[in-house]
Design a protein around this motif. Structure first.
Motif, short mmCIF file in Angstrom:
data_model
loop_
_atom_site.label_atom_id
_atom_site.label_comp_id
_atom_site.label_asym_id
_atom_site.label_seq_id
_atom_site.Cartn_x
_atom_site.Cartn_y
_atom_site.Cartn_z
N LEU A 199 0.81 -1.22 0.00
CA LEU A 199 0.00 0.00 0.00
C LEU A 199 0.85 1.27 0.00
O LEU A 199 0.39 2.32 -0.46
CB LEU A 199 -0.94 -0.01 1.21
CG LEU A 199 -2.00 -1.11 1.23
CD1 LEU A 199 -2.86 -1.00 2.49
CD2 LEU A 199 -2.88 -1.07 -0.01
N TRP A 200 2.08 1.17 0.51
CA TRP A 200 2.92 2.36 0.58
C TRP A 200 3.17 2.99 -0.80
O TRP A 200 2.94 4.19 -0.98
CB TRP A 200 4.24 2.02 1.28
CG TRP A 200 5.19 3.19 1.33
CD1 TRP A 200 6.19 3.48 0.47
CD2 TRP A 200 5.20 4.24 2.30
NE1 TRP A 200 6.85 4.64 0.81
CE2 TRP A 200 6.25 5.13 1.94
CE3 TRP A 200 4.43 4.52 3.44
CZ2 TRP A 200 6.55 6.27 2.69
CZ3 TRP A 200 4.73 5.65 4.17
CH2 TRP A 200 5.76 6.51 3.80
N PRO A 201 3.66 2.24 -1.81
CA PRO A 201 3.85 2.87 -3.12
C PRO A 201 2.54 3.29 -3.78
O PRO A 201 2.51 4.24 -4.55
CB PRO A 201 4.57 1.79 -3.94
CG PRO A 201 4.33 0.51 -3.23
CD PRO A 201 4.18 0.86 -1.78
N MET A 202 1.44 2.60 -3.47
CA MET A 202 0.14 3.04 -3.98
C MET A 202 -0.17 4.45 -3.49
O MET A 202 -0.61 5.32 -4.26
CB MET A 202 -0.97 2.10 -3.49
CG MET A 202 -1.20 0.87 -4.33
SD MET A 202 -2.73 0.06 -3.78
CE MET A 202 -2.60 -1.47 -4.69
N ARG A 203 0.05 4.68 -2.19
CA ARG A 203 -0.20 6.01 -1.62
C ARG A 203 0.75 7.04 -2.22
O ARG A 203 0.34 8.16 -2.52
CB ARG A 203 -0.05 5.95 -0.10
CG ARG A 203 -0.31 7.29 0.59
CD ARG A 203 -1.77 7.66 0.48
NE ARG A 203 -2.60 6.79 1.30
CZ ARG A 203 -3.92 6.70 1.19
NH1 ARG A 203 -4.54 7.39 0.26
NH2 ARG A 203 -4.61 5.89 1.97
N GLN A 204 2.00 6.65 -2.40
CA GLN A 204 2.97 7.58 -2.98
C GLN A 204 2.57 7.98 -4.40
O GLN A 204 2.64 9.16 -4.76
CB GLN A 204 4.37 6.95 -2.99
CG GLN A 204 5.44 7.87 -3.55
CD GLN A 204 6.79 7.19 -3.71
OE1 GLN A 204 6.95 6.01 -3.36
NE2 GLN A 204 7.76 7.92 -4.21
N ILE A 205 2.15 7.02 -5.19
CA ILE A 205 1.73 7.32 -6.57
C ILE A 205 0.49 8.21 -6.56
O ILE A 205 0.40 9.18 -7.32
CB ILE A 205 1.47 6.01 -7.34
CG1 ILE A 205 2.80 5.24 -7.52
CG2 ILE A 205 0.84 6.30 -8.70
CD1 ILE A 205 2.61 3.83 -8.03
N GLN A 206 -0.46 7.90 -5.69
CA GLN A 206 -1.66 8.72 -5.59
C GLN A 206 -1.32 10.17 -5.26
O GLN A 206 -1.81 11.11 -5.88
CB GLN A 206 -2.60 8.15 -4.52
CG GLN A 206 -3.85 9.00 -4.31
CD GLN A 206 -4.52 8.72 -2.97
OE1 GLN A 206 -3.87 8.28 -2.02
NE2 GLN A 206 -5.81 8.98 -2.88
N GLN A 207 -0.45 10.35 -4.27
CA GLN A 207 -0.07 11.70 -3.87
C GLN A 207 0.68 12.42 -4.98
O GLN A 207 0.51 13.62 -5.20
CB GLN A 207 0.76 11.64 -2.59
CG GLN A 207 -0.04 11.19 -1.38
CD GLN A 207 0.83 10.94 -0.15
OE1 GLN A 207 2.07 10.84 -0.25
NE2 GLN A 207 0.21 10.83 1.01
#
Length: 444
Positions: A199-207
């Motif tokens: 989930l960490w890179p998902m959040r980074q990409i979203q941001q």
């Protein structure tokens, strides 16, 4: 420790041998449909991505678009029980170099075989090491080779966030595979992977996407970050989650991470393992199909997961598509008067898709609509006639009764994704979005 001879044998493979191995190894990843992003060439390079055409299976103009879909390597340090490329499997291994990726992409493009690249990978040495190699390939492709076509890259959980950030400025779409719907499933079948690291890179990409959009609003020529958005994939049927659990996870991903697509991949047994389910009837492809239909309802029809399923009713009806099944359970909301109902109510009628509902709302401004008008608009009257009235009348005298309608809908023989033999279901392929669009309208 590998012997020098083994390493040399792997290095001695020709590019075509590597291509055979690594394209075949990539076939289990279904999450590489592109989205119609606009990346126009500036006249100095090769290729472009037009909103009217770049989509793996269909564009806004209906064109079929093909991507070169490969793994960078099928070497892997992980031992996920469901994966053909797990480290304990004795399978032919190969790895491309960044330059080989570039040459393949350019040569395939020049021969008019492809219009874009989908690049995923096993984990070679470490997530960061692998991501560095993928970044080098994409960077060279964009800068030295001046390739301006569509590129979809997998972000590898656990890799240096700086690499993910830099990759986002080069790729059109990025995706991070959720792998399995729940943390419990990951612990059981992929103990080296953890939900938080996924989930960490998902959040980074979203941001990064949000920040990029804000900057472009202020500075027109600000660099674009993952302009086609991000997607993910879940394996269905390898663990015991219900359809209700899976749809709740998908809805949560759409709401919290602004995903463009969640892909569902029916579990295919490629390994012998006591923790993997037996599949005497083959992969759960009909279940996968129902999940895709329900996913359309979440994304385009205004449904919530809890409307379609519940803890008391945790799985979809195998005989009826989710929208028809929902309608049969909510007959108190029908029939819908076509000439008076709001758009949301019309959209929930089986047999009426998004485009048809929009046309109805526009057309009735010029006068009341009849059933002949609905047929011209594109409404599937064989399904809709049980749930609608025009000017207060139904198309035929019919009973608004669950069993009666269900029998007639099932007798309608819903078209499903059959294999060529007409007997067995096949998994949705990467070229099936165009068919899915048809199913969406047909099974609306």
């Amino acid at each position: 420790m590998e012997s020098g001879l083994t390493v040399r044998k792997r290095e001695d493979k020709s590019v075509m041998e590597k291509l055979r191995i690594l394209s075949d190894a990539a076939k289990y990843d279904v999450s590489c449909s592109s989205s119609g992003v606009g990346r126009r060439g500036d006249g100095t390079g090769i290729g472009n991505t037009l909103a009217a055409g770049i989509c793996h299976s269909f564009g806004a103009d209906g064109r079929c678009i093909s991507l070169l879909k490969i793994l960078f390597t099928n070497e892997c340090i992980y031992d996920c029980k469901y994966c053909i490329n797990r480290k304990s499997n004795d399978v032919p291994r190969a790895s491309f170099t960044p330059d080989e990726i570039c040459e393949l992409t350019i040569q395939f493009y020049r021969r008019n075989y492809i219009e874009g690249l989908f690049l995923s990978s096993g984990i070679l040495h470490s997530p960061t090491y692998t991501m560095e190699l993928i970044y080098e390939a994409v960077y060279k492709l964009r800068t030295f080779y001046r390739f301006q076509g569509y590129i979809h890259v997998k972000a590898i959980p656990g890799a240096d966030p700086g690499l993910v950030e830099r990759m986002g400025l080069l790729a059109d779409r990025m995706s991070v595979n959720l792998e399995l719907p729940t943390a419990e499933g990951l612990k059981q079948l992929a103990p080296n992977k953890h939900r938080k690291s996924i989930l960490w890179p998902m959040r980074q990409i979203q941001q990064g996407i949000t920040q990029s959009k804000n900057e472009i609003m202020v500075y027109k020529h600000a660099p674009s970050f993952v302009p086609a958005g991000q997607s993910t994939q879940m394996i269905v049927g390898a663990t015991r989650e219900s359809d209700y659990q899976i749809m709740m996870v998908a809805e949560n991903l759409y709401q919290k991470f602004d995903l463009k697509r969640v892909y569902y991949s029916a579990f295919i047994s490629v390994n012998e393992d006591k923790d993997l389910p037996a599949l005497p009837e083959g992969p759960p492809l009909l279940r996968e199909h129902r999940l895709y239909q329900a996913d359309w309802l979440l994304r385009f029809y205004g449904f919530e997961a809890k409307e379609l399923l519940s803890e008391k009713k945790p799985n979809f009806n195998v005989l009826l598509d989710p929208k028809a099944d929902w309608a049969l359970g909510h007959l108190e909301q029908f029939p819908v008067e076509i000439n008076k109902a709001d758009y949301r109510s019309i959209l929930r009628v089986p047999g009426i898709g998004v485009k048809s509902a929009q046309r109805i709302v526009r057309a009735r401004r010029n006068g009341n609509l009849g059933f002949d008008d609905l047929k011209k608009i594109g409404v599937a009257l064989k399904r809709a006639l049980y749930f609608i009235t025009c000017n207060g009348k139904m198309m035929y005298p019919t009973k608004l009764e669950e069993n009666y309608i269900a029998r007639n809908l099932i007798d309608g023989k819903e078209k499903l994704p059959f294999d060529r033999d007409g007997m067995t279901y096949r998994q949705l392929s990467l070229f099936d979005d165009v068919r899915a669009a048809g199913w969406k309208q047909m099974n609306a």
